[in-house]
Write a protein that holds these residues in place. Structure first.
Motif, PDB file in Angstrom:
ATOM      1  N   PHE A 209       0.380  -1.342  -0.155  1.00  0.00           N
ATOM      2  CA  PHE A 209      -0.468  -0.108  -0.102  1.00  0.00           C
ATOM      3  C   PHE A 209       0.371   1.414   0.430  1.00  0.00           C
ATOM      4  N   ILE A 210       0.021   2.283  -0.868  1.00  0.00           N
ATOM      5  CA  ILE A 210       1.469   3.448  -0.579  1.00  0.00           C
ATOM      6  C   ILE A 210       0.665   3.962   0.970  1.00  0.00           C
ATOM      7  N   PRO A 211       2.294   4.413   1.666  1.00  0.00           N
ATOM      8  CA  PRO A 211       2.514   4.565   3.155  1.00  0.00           C
ATOM      9  C   PRO A 211       1.627   5.496   2.991  1.00  0.00           C
ATOM     10  N   GLN A 212       0.551   6.121   2.480  1.00  0.00           N
ATOM     11  CA  GLN A 212      -0.396   7.203   3.268  1.00  0.00           C
ATOM     12  C   GLN A 212      -1.423   6.473   4.378  1.00  0.00           C
ATOM     13  N   LEU A 213      -1.467   5.183   3.091  1.00  0.00           N
ATOM     14  CA  LEU A 213      -2.924   4.503   3.916  1.00  0.00           C
ATOM     15  C   LEU A 213      -2.064   3.004   4.518  1.00  0.00           C
ATOM     16  N   LYS A 214      -0.697   2.776   5.047  1.00  0.00           N
ATOM     17  CA  LYS A 214      -0.960   1.994   5.934  1.00  0.00           C
ATOM     18  C   LYS A 214      -1.351   1.951   7.196  1.00  0.00           C
ATOM     19  N   SER A 215      -0.821   3.065   7.807  1.00  0.00           N
ATOM     20  CA  SER A 215      -1.790   3.202   9.325  1.00  0.00           C
ATOM     21  C   SER A 215      -1.977   4.472   8.967  1.00  0.00           C
ATOM     22  N   PRO A 216      -3.710   4.854   8.412  1.00  0.00           N
ATOM     23  CA  PRO A 216      -4.099   5.936   8.471  1.00  0.00           C
ATOM     24  C   PRO A 216      -4.454   6.544   9.436  1.00  0.00           C
ATOM     25  N   PRO A 217      -4.319   8.174  10.579  1.00  0.00           N
ATOM     26  CA  PRO A 217      -5.075   8.329  10.997  1.00  0.00           C
ATOM     27  C   PRO A 217      -6.798   8.011  11.291  1.00  0.00           C
ATOM     28  N   HIS A 218      -7.591   7.539  10.560  1.00  0.00           N
ATOM     29  CA  HIS A 218      -8.201   7.269  10.409  1.00  0.00           C
ATOM     30  C   HIS A 218      -9.574   5.469  10.291  1.00  0.00           C
ATOM     31  N   ASN A 219      -8.407   4.549  10.405  1.00  0.00           N
ATOM     32  CA  ASN A 219      -8.214   4.168  10.407  1.00  0.00           C
ATOM     33  C   ASN A 219      -7.571   3.096  11.872  1.00  0.00           C
ATOM     34  N   THR A 220      -6.830   3.762  12.160  1.00  0.00           N
ATOM     35  CA  THR A 220      -5.556   2.854  12.967  1.00  0.00           C
ATOM     36  C   THR A 220      -5.335   4.078  14.076  1.00  0.00           C
ATOM     37  N   ILE A 221      -5.567   3.380  15.424  1.00  0.00           N
ATOM     38  CA  ILE A 221      -5.022   4.327  16.563  1.00  0.00           C
ATOM     39  C   ILE A 221      -4.313   3.941  17.626  1.00  0.00           C
ATOM     40  N   LYS A 222      -3.422   4.507  17.460  1.00  0.00           N
ATOM     41  CA  LYS A 222      -1.955   4.258  18.614  1.00  0.00           C
ATOM     42  C   LYS A 222      -1.276   2.923  17.869  1.00  0.00           C
ATOM     43  N   GLY A 223      -1.621   2.976  16.683  1.00  0.00           N
ATOM     44  CA  GLY A 223      -0.855   1.509  16.396  1.00  0.00           C
ATOM     45  C   GLY A 223      -1.357   0.557  16.029  1.00  0.00           C
ATOM     46  N   VAL A 224      -3.140   0.621  16.871  1.00  0.00           N
ATOM     47  CA  VAL A 224      -3.868  -0.623  16.034  1.00  0.00           C
ATOM     48  C   VAL A 224      -4.750  -0.762  15.099  1.00  0.00           C
ATOM     49  N   HIS A 225      -4.625  -1.416  14.558  1.00  0.00           N
ATOM     50  CA  HIS A 225      -5.256  -1.551  13.127  1.00  0.00           C
ATOM     51  C   HIS A 225      -6.859  -2.422  12.708  1.00  0.00           C
ATOM     52  N   TYR A 226      -7.842  -1.435  12.388  1.00  0.00           N
ATOM     53  CA  TYR A 226      -9.392  -1.765  12.455  1.00  0.00           C
ATOM     54  C   TYR A 226     -10.161  -1.459  11.468  1.00  0.00           C
ATOM     55  N   GLY A 227      -8.582  -2.659  10.011  1.00  0.00           N
ATOM     56  CA  GLY A 227      -9.521  -2.206   8.794  1.00  0.00           C
ATOM     57  C   GLY A 227      -7.841  -2.320   8.085  1.00  0.00           C
ATOM     58  N   VAL A 228      -8.286  -2.820   6.774  1.00  0.00           N
ATOM     59  CA  VAL A 228      -7.522  -2.443   5.602  1.00  0.00           C
ATOM     60  C   VAL A 228      -7.502  -1.428   4.413  1.00  0.00           C
ATOM     61  N   SER A 229      -7.176  -0.598   4.481  1.00  0.00           N
ATOM     62  CA  SER A 229      -7.092   0.128   2.760  1.00  0.00           C
ATOM     63  C   SER A 229      -7.833   0.228   1.859  1.00  0.00           C
ATOM     64  N   LEU A 230      -8.314   0.547   1.320  1.00  0.00           N
ATOM     65  CA  LEU A 230      -8.882   0.219  -0.029  1.00  0.00           C
ATOM     66  C   LEU A 230      -8.793   0.465  -1.020  1.00  0.00           C
ATOM     67  N   GLN A 231      -9.872   1.912  -1.336  1.00  0.00           N
ATOM     68  CA  GLN A 231      -9.576   3.218  -2.457  1.00  0.00           C
ATOM     69  C   GLN A 231      -9.323   4.331  -1.737  1.00  0.00           C
ATOM     70  N   TRP A 232      -9.071   5.385  -2.877  1.00  0.00           N
ATOM     71  CA  TRP A 232      -9.244   7.019  -2.180  1.00  0.00           C
ATOM     72  C   TRP A 232      -9.055   7.693  -3.526  1.00  0.00           C
ATOM     73  N   GLY A 233      -9.710   8.424  -2.644  1.00  0.00           N
ATOM     74  CA  GLY A 233      -9.597   9.980  -4.189  1.00  0.00           C
ATOM     75  C   GLY A 233      -8.950  10.935  -3.085  1.00  0.00           C
ATOM     76  N   PRO A 234      -8.706  12.187  -4.021  1.00  0.00           N
ATOM     77  CA  PRO A 234      -7.435  13.277  -3.685  1.00  0.00           C
ATOM     78  C   PRO A 234      -9.287  14.688  -3.825  1.00  0.00           C
ATOM     79  N   ASN A 235      -9.392  15.361  -3.213  1.00  0.00           N
ATOM     80  CA  ASN A 235     -10.539  16.582  -3.516  1.00  0.00           C
ATOM     81  C   ASN A 235      -8.975  17.714  -4.075  1.00  0.00           C
TER      82      ASN A 235
END
Length: 382
Positions: free
Chosen positions: A123-149
Motif C-alpha cells: 500500500f502507499i505509505p499514507q494508507l498503511k496506518s492512516p489516522p482514520h483507521n489506525t489508533i495508537k498503532g492498532v489497525h481497525y481494517g485495511v485501506s481500499l480505494q481513495w481519491g483526492p479533492n
C-alpha cells in the motif's frame, strides 16, 4: 449503475459515540495469527459497485465463502446497519473516513492483524496506518480505494494557471465557483487557512478549536456570495462546467476525466496548500460470525489485480501501488489519470478525511466535533 453520491452524504455524528476514547483491542483478546477454514459465507455492508461479480465470483470459487452484500446509500446508514441487532448481522463494512472513527470509538469494529494481508506492505505509505483507521498503532481494517479533492479549472477562462485554493475564494470568479455541498468542506477551508494564516495554529484541518473553527466559518461565509452552486452530485459539477456556469471549483478526478473525455477544456491539480481526500477501509465487525472468510476477503480485495479492477470499475484509485500496471492493461493511461503513478509528494500533500471529534489528539476535549460541523454548515447555507 454506479453511484458517486456517498462521498458527500455525510452524516450527523452520534455525539456520545464520538466522545468515547478509542480503547483498542478489548482486554483479554488477541489478534489471530493465521486464517482458518472459511465458514462458507460472508455478509458485507458496502458501497454500491464494491462487490461486482467480476471479482466476487472468483473469490467465492477460490474460498467457498459466498458473499451477501447489503448496499448502503450513506455513511450514516452503514453505521446504523453495523449496530443493528446487536451488531452480528454483518461481518464487514467498506467504511469511508467520515464513518470509520465512529465505528472504532463505538466498539462496532475490531482490530485486525495486517500481517495476514500480504499486500498491505504494498500500500502507499499514507494508507498503511492512516489516522482514520489506525489508533495508537492498532489497525481497525485495511485501506481500499481513495481519491483526492482537487482544484478543477477551465483552462480557457482561468488564467494564469491557478496554484492555490485562493481561486475559489476570489472575487475575480464571482458567480463561477462551485464546491461540494457537505460539512467536510470545512476541512478544505481550514487546510487553506493553515497555510495562509499560520498564526491560527491549525495543525490538523479536522481538529479545530473554537477560535480556529470560527475563523474557518468566517472564510466560508465570505465565499458564499461567490458560489454559483454547492454541488451535491458529481454530475452536477460536470454540467456546470460543460455549460460554462462554473469555471473553477473543488472536485475529484472523476469529474476531470468525465469532462476531458467530453472534450471540455479543463485540468485539475493539487494546490500548493495541499488538499483533503477520501479513503475507504474494509473493517471487521466486533461481532463477526465469519471472521475467516472476512480475512480471506481482505487478502483478496487487497491484491493488485483486484484493486485495479475495482479502480477502473468505480473510477477511483487503489491503495496498492502495484495495481498500476494492471490498470494500464485494462485501460491505457488510467494509472496516471487516477494519480497512482504520481510522485510521493502528491500523496504527502493529501489530508484524508477523518471524523472530527472533541478530543484534539492532545488529551484536550476542546475541538469542535462533527455535530458542530454539521450545524455550522447548515447555518452557512441558510
Amino acid at each position: 449503475m454506479r453511484k458517486h453520491t456517498r462521498r458527500y452524504v455525510l452524516l450527523a455524528a452520534v455525539a456520545a459515540a464520538l466522545c468515547v476514547p478509542a480503547s483498542g483491542v478489548s482486554a483479554g483478546s488477541s489478534l489471530p495469527t493465521k486464517i482458518g477454514k472459511g465458514e462458507g459465507q460472508l455478509n458485507l455492508v458496502a458501497w454500491e459497485g464494491y462487490t461486482q461479480s467480476q471479482w466476487v465470483k472468483p473469490f467465492q470459487k477460490n474460498t467457498g465463502c459466498i458473499v451477501h452484500a447489503k448496499y448502503a446509500g450513506s455513511s450514516n446508514e452503514m453505521v446504523t446497519l453495523m449496530r443493528q441487532g446487536g451488531g452480528g448481522q454483518y461481518d464487514m463494512v467498506s467504511a469511508s473516513g467520515d464513518a470509520s472513527l465512529r465505528l472504532i470509538y463505538g466498539h462496532d469494529v475490531q482490530a485486525v492483524n495486517v500481517k495476514l494481508v500480504p499486500d498491505w506492505k504494498n500500500f502507499i505509505p499514507q494508507l498503511k496506518s492512516p489516522p482514520h483507521n489506525t489508533i495508537k498503532g492498532v489497525h481497525y481494517g485495511v485501506s481500499l480505494q481513495w481519491g483526492p479533492n482537487t482544484l478543477l479549472y477551465n483552462t480557457k477562462k482561468v488564467k494564469p494557471v491557478p496554484t492555490s485554493w485562493s481561486a475559489i475564494y476570489s472575487k475575480k470568479y464571482k458567480g463561477k465557483i462551485t464546491v461540494p455541498d457537505n460539512p467536510i468542506q470545512i476541512a478544505d477551508a481550514a487546510l487553506y487557512l493553515s497555510k495562509t494564516k499560520p498564526s491560527l495554529g491549525i495543525k490538523d484541518p479536522y481538529e479545530l478549536n473554537s477560535t480556529q473553527f470560527n475563523a474557518t466559518i468566517s472564510l466560508l461565509k465570505k465565499q458564499k456570495p461567490l458560489i454559483k452552486k454547492y454541488w451535491a452530485l458529481a454530475s452536477d459539477e460536470v454540467s456546470l462546467f460543460k455549460s460554462g456556469d462554473a469555471v473553477v471549483g473543488a472536485s475529484w478526478p472523476l469529474q476531470t476525466i468525465t469532462l476531458q473525455n467530453a472534450k471540455s477544456p479543463v485540468k485539475d491539480l493539487i494546490p500548493k496548500e495541499g488538499a483533503t481526500g477520501w479513503a475507504d477501509t474494509w473493517m471487521l465487525s466486533a461481532h463477526a460470525k465469519h471472521p475467516n472468510c472476512a480475512y480471506k476477503w481482505m487478502r483478496w480485495i487487497s491484491t493488485p489485480k483486484i484493486q485495479a479492477e475495482q479502480a477502473i470499475s468505480y473510477e477511483e484509485t487503489p491503495a496498492n501501488a502495484k495495481a498500476c500496471s494492471y490498470m494500464n492493461r485494462m485501460q491505457k493511461g488510467s494509472c496516471s489519470k487516477y494519480h497512482l503513478s504520481d510522485p510521493a509528494s502528491y500523496f504527502k500533500s493529501i489530508r484524508f478525511w477523518k471524523t472530527p471529534v472533541a478530543n484534539c489528539g492532545d488529551g484536550q476535549n476542546s475541538c469542535m466535533d462533527y455535530t458542530k460541523w454539521q450545524q455550522a454548515w447548515t447555518q452557512l447555507k441558510g
